[in-house]
Write an enzyme that holds these catalytic residues in place. Structure first.
Site, short mmCIF file in Angstrom:
data_model
loop_
_atom_site.label_atom_id
_atom_site.label_comp_id
_atom_site.label_asym_id
_atom_site.label_seq_id
_atom_site.Cartn_x
_atom_site.Cartn_y
_atom_site.Cartn_z
N GLY A 35 -47.44 12.01 57.99
CA GLY A 35 -47.88 12.36 59.35
C GLY A 35 -49.34 12.02 59.56
O GLY A 35 -49.72 11.43 60.58
N ASP B 115 -46.44 17.74 62.74
CA ASP B 115 -47.07 16.42 62.80
C ASP B 115 -47.54 16.05 64.21
O ASP B 115 -48.50 15.30 64.36
CB ASP B 115 -46.11 15.34 62.27
CG ASP B 115 -46.19 15.27 60.75
OD1 ASP B 115 -47.28 15.50 60.20
OD2 ASP B 115 -45.15 15.01 60.12
N THR C 18 -45.37 2.74 39.11
CA THR C 18 -44.96 2.13 40.39
C THR C 18 -43.45 2.16 40.61
O THR C 18 -42.98 1.88 41.71
CB THR C 18 -45.40 0.64 40.47
OG1 THR C 18 -44.78 -0.06 39.41
CG2 THR C 18 -46.91 0.50 40.38
N PRO D 27 -41.02 4.45 41.02
CA PRO D 27 -40.41 5.17 42.15
C PRO D 27 -40.64 4.44 43.49
O PRO D 27 -39.75 4.41 44.34
CB PRO D 27 -41.12 6.52 42.14
CG PRO D 27 -41.61 6.69 40.74
CD PRO D 27 -41.92 5.31 40.24
N THR D 28 -41.81 3.82 43.63
CA THR D 28 -42.09 3.09 44.87
C THR D 28 -41.24 1.82 44.96
O THR D 28 -40.73 1.47 46.03
CB THR D 28 -43.60 2.75 44.96
OG1 THR D 28 -44.30 3.98 45.09
CG2 THR D 28 -43.93 1.84 46.13
N GLY E 280 -46.54 35.58 64.87
CA GLY E 280 -45.46 35.94 63.97
C GLY E 280 -44.32 36.60 64.73
O GLY E 280 -44.46 36.95 65.90
N CYS F 273 -51.70 35.75 69.62
CA CYS F 273 -50.35 36.07 70.06
C CYS F 273 -49.87 37.40 69.46
O CYS F 273 -50.26 38.45 69.93
CB CYS F 273 -49.41 34.92 69.72
SG CYS F 273 -47.97 34.92 70.81
N GLY G 81 -50.97 38.77 66.93
CA GLY G 81 -52.21 39.43 66.55
C GLY G 81 -52.81 40.19 67.72
O GLY G 81 -53.37 41.28 67.57
N GLU H 217 -40.08 44.76 70.40
CA GLU H 217 -39.61 43.79 69.40
C GLU H 217 -39.31 44.51 68.07
O GLU H 217 -38.40 44.12 67.36
CB GLU H 217 -40.68 42.71 69.18
CG GLU H 217 -40.25 41.66 68.15
CD GLU H 217 -41.26 40.52 67.98
OE1 GLU H 217 -42.35 40.54 68.59
OE2 GLU H 217 -40.95 39.60 67.20
N HIS I 245 -52.04 30.59 72.18
CA HIS I 245 -52.43 30.03 70.88
C HIS I 245 -53.54 29.00 71.07
O HIS I 245 -53.26 27.80 71.21
CB HIS I 245 -51.23 29.33 70.23
CG HIS I 245 -50.16 30.28 69.79
ND1 HIS I 245 -50.16 30.87 68.55
CD2 HIS I 245 -49.08 30.76 70.44
CE1 HIS I 245 -49.10 31.66 68.44
NE2 HIS I 245 -48.43 31.61 69.57
N GLU J 106 -55.40 27.72 68.98
CA GLU J 106 -55.48 26.77 67.85
C GLU J 106 -54.84 25.42 68.17
O GLU J 106 -55.23 24.39 67.61
CB GLU J 106 -54.85 27.38 66.59
CG GLU J 106 -53.34 27.62 66.60
CD GLU J 106 -52.94 28.99 67.14
OE1 GLU J 106 -53.71 29.60 67.90
OE2 GLU J 106 -51.82 29.47 66.79
N1 GLN Z 1 -43.15 37.90 68.37
C1 GLN Z 1 -44.06 37.93 69.47
C2 GLN Z 1 -43.38 37.51 70.77
O1 GLN Z 1 -42.35 36.90 70.75
C3 GLN Z 1 -45.28 37.07 69.19
C4 GLN Z 1 -44.97 35.62 69.09
C5 GLN Z 1 -46.07 34.80 68.47
O2 GLN Z 1 -46.93 35.33 67.77
N2 GLN Z 1 -46.06 33.51 68.68
O3 GLN Z 1 -43.88 37.80 71.83
#
Ligand code: GLN
Length: 539
Positions: free
Chosen positions: A18, A71, A188, A190-191, A359, A386, A388, A410, A515, A517
């Site tokens: 990638g 990627d 070499t 494997p290549t 998460g 998120c 967090g 949740e 997010h 990031e």
């Molecule tokens: N599980 C949470 C939700 O669905 C947070 C999702 C996440 O952190 N991307 O809202």
């Protein structure tokens, strides 16, 4: 004229296909061409959204809300472009489309066959991406490894494209040359085998990138040239590097860009990688080390620790660290450790800053909430992404507002104080088990309150960030939370949903429902990560 470069991987996965693809794209872009990239993943999942990150790394989200392979994140960071769902192909997407077309009688009564209809649909998608991005060059990375059964139909698509337009299609094999400890010599074979397997699929590589611990020496280059049937000048050495961002410049040491143009019969072009080289220079002269802890749970695979699940978070930290001229050390903190051992959370004091990233599900949640409480009380810079952010709202509601039973539905569907809850539309989707691709995904606008720390970092009132979540801060609790001091710094104007929370009287405590990031790049570090790292540095 549109040209296509297929990149396939030999010997094993995880050798940086990638990043190699993204780097080749960057080199061609540096020469003034329009470049786009497409990732083909051989799995049957329609997208990466339904997979646990431990299975396949981070789920990257594009601006139009496609949940895709990590990627695509590399492509965006290297090419400085935003991609869409059109840049991502999977077996699931291709088959789904072909079957739907067949059901709609769009094949005019013909027998629909795996070959050529599956490769044809793949080719259609590749060309569609090239057209959308007005690309002179389209790089297509074929996921998986040569010799695998499941990417054969995509190699078939590549072969068919080459057959139709031999001068407009190029094949690059990124392959691995191991140096087994007991032998002490770079091998070499494997290549050679990978190249032969590619030949079996009717494809002759034009260029081979030899990934290895060390640079390829003359005998190795000669062997690859002889046995893989390519001229020596098209064997490129790709040794391990400290930073992936040096790869385009390393490839250029062997004039890879010029060699690609030569293969296509295009005249040399002068333009270079000056913006990239300047960025690499800016990274020099970093002083001191800031220690960041990432509290997560998608790390374990057997006896090994994986960091791929949080790749965009790590990269965003790196980008920010260069602009602050500081080194960073990242530690992985297993959220569940703090659940089993109550005292262990005091370890957090050893960090200059803590991130609780995204998460799903209740595993690890208790440990994360403990960490957040510690950061809030002991004034340790904190960034919640998120999940967090949602957990910092729960922690605040429980321990500051005094709503002892505050939770997210949740984790406890019938909780008494659902400070984090599903929106009506999401309730219906969950009831129908319509999970794939139905979260709140992609770009949404957020309006920032001018009196907040977030505004000071963004320096604008209207921002756009990418989302991937089902649950939201429940507006029924807005008043109470605010009264106790929680700052709702940013709101989506259409839905009135809270997108950012902050704490006052804290060096840095920000949680985002989105997010950030995903939008950070080496040439444009993200303001929130910069702000967080600055506070951590001062800690
Ligand atoms: N599980 C949470 C939700 O669905 C947070 C999702 C996440 O952190 N991307 O809202």
């Amino acid at each position: 004229m549109k040209r296509y470069i297929f990149v396939a991987g030999g010997v094993m996965s995880g050798i940086g296909k990638g990043v190699s693809t993204a780097s080749i794209g960057k080199i061609l872009k540096g020469k003034g061409f329009e470049v786009t990239a497409v990732k083909i993943d051989p799995y049957v999942n329609v997208d990466a959204g339904t997979m646990n990150p431990v299975e396949h790394g981070e789920v990257f989200v594009t601006k139009d809300g496609s949940e895709c392979d990590q990627d695509i994140g590399n492509y965006e960071r290297f090419l400085g472009k935003e991609f869409t769902k059109k840049n991502y192909i999977t077996t699931g997407k291709v088959y789904k489309h072909v079957i739907e077309k067949e059901r709609n009688l769009e094949y005019d009564g013909k027998c629909v066959e795996v070959v050529p209809d599956i490769p044809n649909e793949t080719i259609r998608r590749i060309k569609e991406a090239a057209k959308k991005d007005k690309a002179d060059f389209t790089l297509i990375e074929i996921g998986g490894t040569i010799g695998e059964y499941q990417n054969l139909l995509f190699l078939e698509a590549a072969r068919m494209m080459k057959l139709k337009n031999p001068n407009r299609v190029l094949f690059i094999l990124v392959s691995y040359l191991p140096t087994p400890k007991t032998i002490g010599e770079m091998k070499t074979k494997p290549t050679q085998n990978a190249s032969r397997r590619l030949n079996e699929a009717g494809i002759q590589p034009d260029i081979i990138l030899g990934r290895a611990e060390a640079p390829l020496d003359k005998p190795r280059r000669e062997k690859i040239s002889n046995f893989c049937n390519i001229d020596k000048e098209f064997v490129i050495s790709a040794p391990d590097v400290k930073s992936i961002y040096t790869i385009p410049v390393n490839f250029q040491k062997e004039n890879l860009g010029e060699k690609i143009l030569k293969k296509f019969g295009i005249e040399k072009r002068k333009k270079d990688l000056s913006d990239w080289r300047k960025m690499l220079e800016r990274r020099e002269g970093r002083k001191g080390t800031v220690k960041i802890g990432i509290v997560g749970k998608y790390f374990e695979t057997g006896n090994f620790t994986l960091t791929d699940s949080y790749i965009s978070v790590i990269e965003a930290l790196r980008h920010a660290s260069w602009s602050l001229k500081t080194n960073i050390e990242i530690d992985w903190i297993f959220a569940e450790d703090y659940e089993k051992n109550r005292e262990k959370v005091a370890e957090i004091k050893n960090y200059d800053g803590i991130i609780v990233p995204g998460g799903f599900g209740s595993r690890g949640v208790k440990g994360k909430i403990k960490t957040i409480k510690y950061c809030r009380e002991k004034k340790i810079p904190f960034l919640g992404l998120c999940l967090g952010m949602q957990l910092s709202v729960i922690e605040f509601a429980r321990n500051v507002v005094g709503l002892k039973n505050a939770n997210s539905t949740e984790f406890n569907e019938s909780c008494q104080e659902p400070v984090i809850d599903l929106m009506e539309e999401q309730k219906r989707l969950v009831k129908e088990s319509a999970f794939g691709g139905t979260m709140r995904l992609g770009n949404y606008i957020c309006k920032l309150n001018k009196k907040t720390a977030s505004y000071k970092l963004y320096k604008e009132t209207k921002i756009k960030e990418r989302h991937r979540h089902r649950y939201e801060l429940n507006n029924d609790y807005e008043k109470e939370l605010k009264k106790s001091g929680l700052v709702l710094a940013g709101i989506n104007p259409e839905s009135d949903l809270t997108e950012i929370i902050e704490l006052k009287d804290h060096p840095f405590f920000i949680g985002t429902q989105f997010h950030p990031e995903f939008k950070s790049g080496p040439l444009k570090p993200h303001p929130l990560f910069k702000g967080f790292l600055k506070a951590a540095k001062e800690h």
